[in-house]
Design a protein around this motif. Structure first.
Motif, PDB file in Angstrom:
ATOM      1  N   ALA A 145       0.851  -1.192   0.000  1.00 35.40           N
ATOM      2  CA  ALA A 145       0.000   0.000   0.000  1.00 35.40           C
ATOM      3  C   ALA A 145       0.886   1.242   0.000  1.00 35.40           C
ATOM      4  O   ALA A 145       1.790   1.371   0.821  1.00 35.40           O
ATOM      5  CB  ALA A 145      -0.914   0.002   1.220  1.00 35.40           C
ATOM      6  N   VAL A 146       0.629   2.140  -0.941  1.00 36.38           N
ATOM      7  CA  VAL A 146       1.439   3.358  -1.079  1.00 36.38           C
ATOM      8  C   VAL A 146       0.522   4.564  -0.920  1.00 36.38           C
ATOM      9  O   VAL A 146      -0.329   4.817  -1.776  1.00 36.38           O
ATOM     10  CB  VAL A 146       2.127   3.411  -2.458  1.00 36.38           C
ATOM     11  N   PRO A 147       0.644   5.314   0.189  1.00 37.24           N
ATOM     12  CA  PRO A 147      -0.164   6.528   0.309  1.00 37.24           C
ATOM     13  C   PRO A 147       0.319   7.569  -0.701  1.00 37.24           C
ATOM     14  O   PRO A 147       1.521   7.686  -0.950  1.00 37.24           O
ATOM     15  CB  PRO A 147       0.079   6.999   1.745  1.00 37.24           C
ATOM     16  N   VAL A 148      -0.620   8.282  -1.293  1.00 34.85           N
ATOM     17  CA  VAL A 148      -0.242   9.314  -2.262  1.00 34.85           C
ATOM     18  C   VAL A 148       0.556  10.389  -1.549  1.00 34.85           C
ATOM     19  O   VAL A 148       0.173  10.879  -0.483  1.00 34.85           O
ATOM     20  CB  VAL A 148      -1.487   9.912  -2.953  1.00 34.85           C
ATOM     21  N   ASP A 149       1.680  10.744  -2.147  1.00 33.26           N
ATOM     22  CA  ASP A 149       2.571  11.765  -1.597  1.00 33.26           C
ATOM     23  C   ASP A 149       2.441  13.023  -2.445  1.00 33.26           C
ATOM     24  O   ASP A 149       2.968  13.068  -3.557  1.00 33.26           O
ATOM     25  CB  ASP A 149       4.012  11.252  -1.616  1.00 33.26           C
ATOM     26  N   PRO A 150       1.725  14.038  -1.934  1.00 28.17           N
ATOM     27  CA  PRO A 150       1.560  15.265  -2.738  1.00 28.17           C
ATOM     28  C   PRO A 150       2.886  15.900  -3.145  1.00 28.17           C
ATOM     29  O   PRO A 150       2.986  16.489  -4.214  1.00 28.17           O
ATOM     30  CB  PRO A 150       0.771  16.192  -1.811  1.00 28.17           C
ATOM     31  N   ALA A 151       3.934  15.738  -2.334  1.00 27.24           N
ATOM     32  CA  ALA A 151       5.241  16.322  -2.676  1.00 27.24           C
ATOM     33  C   ALA A 151       5.832  15.650  -3.902  1.00 27.24           C
ATOM     34  O   ALA A 151       6.619  16.252  -4.626  1.00 27.24           O
ATOM     35  CB  ALA A 151       6.198  16.205  -1.489  1.00 27.24           C
TER      36      ALA A 151
END
Length: 131
Positions: free
Chosen positions: A12-18
């Motif tokens: 699972a990869v949380p979206v990274d806005p950076a």
């Protein structure tokens, strides 16, 4: 919960806005971006699994945001390690890496190549780099 996507290797990869940076979707004098085109095309074609190299892992953050904004389905992802030459340089058409035609001309069939790759055996001078 937070926006995320699943990768076969990373989980699972949380979206990274950076990781998105300034994402240009469409410029005044240029066509739609690759990012927009790929998520729309994948949804239109019913793509359920995306397999691509780890060098574009970060782009998947942008793709997941676009999928959410457009209400499109999210495929399962598998970002694989890259096949590199003996010096560690990525094999790619643009850098004159070995092609299937060259391997076949050298006597290796597509079926033999696939069997070798599955067994972890690579053509001479090629190794798999793990991320």
């Amino acid at each position: 919960g937070p926006l995320s996507w699943h990768d076969a290797r990373a989980g699972a990869v949380p979206v990274d806005p950076a990781a998105l940076g300034d994402l240009i979707i469409k410029g005044k004098d240029r066509p739609a971006s690759y990012h927009l085109a790929v998520v729309v095309d994948d949804a239109e074609q019913g793509v359920t699994d995306v397999v691509r190299g780890e060098e574009v892992f970060a782009a998947t953050h942008a793709h997941r945001v676009l999928q959410a904004l457009l209400g499109l389905p999210t495929p399962h992802y598998h970002h694989h390690a890259l096949v590199v030459d003996a010096g560690g340089k990525r094999l790619a058409k643009r850098s004159a890496g070995l092609s299937l035609a060259e391997l076949r001309a050298g006597g290796l069939s597509g079926a033999q190549l696939a069997a070798n790759l599955r067994a972890g055996r690579f053509p001479v001078g090629i190794s798999l780099r793990r991320a």
